[in-house]
Design a protein around this motif. Structure first.
Motif, mmCIF file in Angstrom:
data_model
loop_
_atom_site.group_PDB
_atom_site.id
_atom_site.type_symbol
_atom_site.label_atom_id
_atom_site.label_comp_id
_atom_site.label_asym_id
_atom_site.label_seq_id
_atom_site.Cartn_x
_atom_site.Cartn_y
_atom_site.Cartn_z
ATOM 1 N N UNK A 167 55.039 -28.846 7.279
ATOM 2 C CA UNK A 167 56.017 -29.108 6.208
ATOM 3 C C UNK A 167 57.224 -28.191 6.356
ATOM 4 N N UNK A 168 56.942 -26.921 6.680
ATOM 5 C CA UNK A 168 58.016 -25.929 6.796
ATOM 6 C C UNK A 168 57.591 -24.883 7.814
ATOM 7 N N UNK A 169 58.085 -25.008 9.020
ATOM 8 C CA UNK A 169 57.671 -24.120 10.115
ATOM 9 C C UNK A 169 58.169 -22.690 9.944
ATOM 10 N N UNK A 170 59.040 -22.455 8.965
ATOM 11 C CA UNK A 170 59.600 -21.123 8.760
ATOM 12 C C UNK A 170 58.820 -20.280 7.751
ATOM 13 N N UNK A 171 57.730 -20.814 7.207
ATOM 14 C CA UNK A 171 56.950 -20.059 6.221
ATOM 15 C C UNK A 171 56.365 -18.798 6.839
ATOM 16 N N UNK A 172 56.419 -17.712 6.094
ATOM 17 C CA UNK A 172 55.803 -16.470 6.562
ATOM 18 C C UNK A 172 54.314 -16.510 6.255
ATOM 19 N N UNK A 173 53.560 -15.624 6.871
ATOM 20 C CA UNK A 173 52.129 -15.568 6.594
ATOM 21 C C UNK A 173 51.877 -15.167 5.143
ATOM 22 N N UNK A 174 52.737 -14.363 4.577
ATOM 23 C CA UNK A 174 52.622 -13.981 3.170
ATOM 24 C C UNK A 174 52.816 -15.211 2.271
ATOM 25 N N UNK B 106 44.092 -12.921 2.716
ATOM 26 C CA UNK B 106 45.237 -12.019 2.887
ATOM 27 C C UNK B 106 46.244 -12.614 3.876
ATOM 28 N N UNK B 107 47.474 -12.163 3.770
ATOM 29 C CA UNK B 107 48.498 -12.626 4.714
ATOM 30 C C UNK B 107 48.184 -12.137 6.124
ATOM 31 N N UNK B 108 47.480 -11.014 6.255
ATOM 32 C CA UNK B 108 47.091 -10.505 7.574
ATOM 33 C C UNK B 108 46.101 -11.467 8.234
ATOM 34 N N UNK B 109 45.134 -11.953 7.444
ATOM 35 C CA UNK B 109 44.160 -12.919 7.966
ATOM 36 C C UNK B 109 44.861 -14.208 8.374
ATOM 37 N N UNK B 110 45.809 -14.663 7.561
ATOM 38 C CA UNK B 110 46.570 -15.874 7.897
ATOM 39 C C UNK B 110 47.345 -15.661 9.189
ATOM 40 N N UNK B 111 47.990 -14.523 9.308
ATOM 41 C CA UNK B 111 48.757 -14.205 10.516
ATOM 42 C C UNK B 111 47.858 -14.167 11.748
ATOM 43 N N UNK B 112 46.699 -13.531 11.637
ATOM 44 C CA UNK B 112 45.758 -13.459 12.762
ATOM 45 C C UNK B 112 45.238 -14.849 13.127
ATOM 46 N N UNK B 113 45.001 -15.679 12.126
ATOM 47 C CA UNK B 113 44.537 -17.041 12.378
ATOM 48 C C UNK B 113 45.594 -17.851 13.121
ATOM 49 N N UNK C 119 42.295 -23.350 8.338
ATOM 50 C CA UNK C 119 43.149 -23.557 9.517
ATOM 51 C C UNK C 119 43.953 -24.839 9.384
ATOM 52 N N UNK C 120 43.288 -25.899 8.942
ATOM 53 C CA UNK C 120 43.958 -27.188 8.790
ATOM 54 C C UNK C 120 45.036 -27.097 7.711
ATOM 55 N N UNK C 121 44.728 -26.429 6.630
ATOM 56 C CA UNK C 121 45.710 -26.279 5.557
ATOM 57 C C UNK C 121 46.918 -25.474 6.032
ATOM 58 N N UNK C 122 46.685 -24.436 6.815
ATOM 59 C CA UNK C 122 47.793 -23.650 7.365
ATOM 60 C C UNK C 122 48.658 -24.526 8.270
ATOM 61 N N UNK C 123 48.031 -25.303 9.147
ATOM 62 C CA UNK C 123 48.796 -26.189 10.033
ATOM 63 C C UNK C 123 49.586 -27.222 9.233
ATOM 64 N N UNK C 124 48.981 -27.759 8.191
ATOM 65 C CA UNK C 124 49.690 -28.741 7.359
ATOM 66 C C UNK C 124 50.909 -28.114 6.696
ATOM 67 N N UNK C 125 50.752 -26.919 6.167
ATOM 68 C CA UNK C 125 51.883 -26.257 5.510
ATOM 69 C C UNK C 125 52.969 -25.905 6.524
#
Length: 174
Positions: free
Chosen positions: A24-31, A46-53, A15-21
């Motif tokens: 850096x770039x708020x336009x990144x897709x979950x993929x 998976x990108x689905x898990x990232x999206x759900x998170x 979760x922290x790594x996703x928030x950090x990324x």
């Protein structure tokens, strides 16, 4: 309007790594985020898990999304005031809500020490700033003391650095 309750979230390192990324770039897709997690951090997800998170963190209020135009379009000001104890009861709430609900208010907070209310305000030009202050003082001048308004010139940094989020999963807030 977002909930005023603090988020109830148990941070995973992912979760922290996703928030950090995202900071850096708020336009990144979950993929794209899933690829970054794998390439940079050896986390296979998976990108689905990232999206759900991301969706779950957003719904819980872990982070807020705001559209903030480039700072070159606005004049920023720091507006400060205290309440006059003599007239406090008659209008403190209206004055506080006037500042909080103003479309010019970007950030509104109370600081300790002298118990000073402060807000970072955005205006399209200096005349709009002056008119806002005039209107506030006209409506609530008897309720407030020590009004200070400072134009913030040359805004040199206007962002959240990803490094601030680095240890978020390790520190609990009380």
């Amino acid at each position: 309007m977002p909930s005023r309750d603090p988020p109830d979230w148990e941070f995973k390192e992912r979760d922290v790594l996703v928030l950090r990324e995202l900071s850096r770039d708020s336009q990144l897709s979950s993929r794209e985020l899933a690829e970054i997690l794998e390439e940079k951090h050896d986390i296979d997800v998976s990108h689905v898990t990232v999206s759900e998170s991301i969706r779950a963190m957003r719904e819980e209020g872990v982070f807020r999304e705001a559209i903030i135009p480039n700072e070159e379009y606005f004049y920023f000001a720091l507006f400060e005031f205290k309440f006059n104890p003599e007239h406090f009861e008659s209008g403190w709430r209206d004055a506080m809500e006037f500042v909080r609900d103003s479309h010019n208010t970007l950030l509104y907070f109370l600081s300790d020490g002298e118990y000073q209310w402060k807000s970072v305000m955005m205006f399209t030009d200096r005349e709009a700033q002056s008119q806002w202050i005039h209107e506030f003082y006209k409506r609530y001048g008897a309720v407030v003391d020590n009004i200070r308004n400072s134009l913030m010139t040359n805004v040199l940094k206007f962002r959240t650095d990803p490094e601030i989020l680095e240890n978020l999963h390790e520190c609990g807030r009380e």
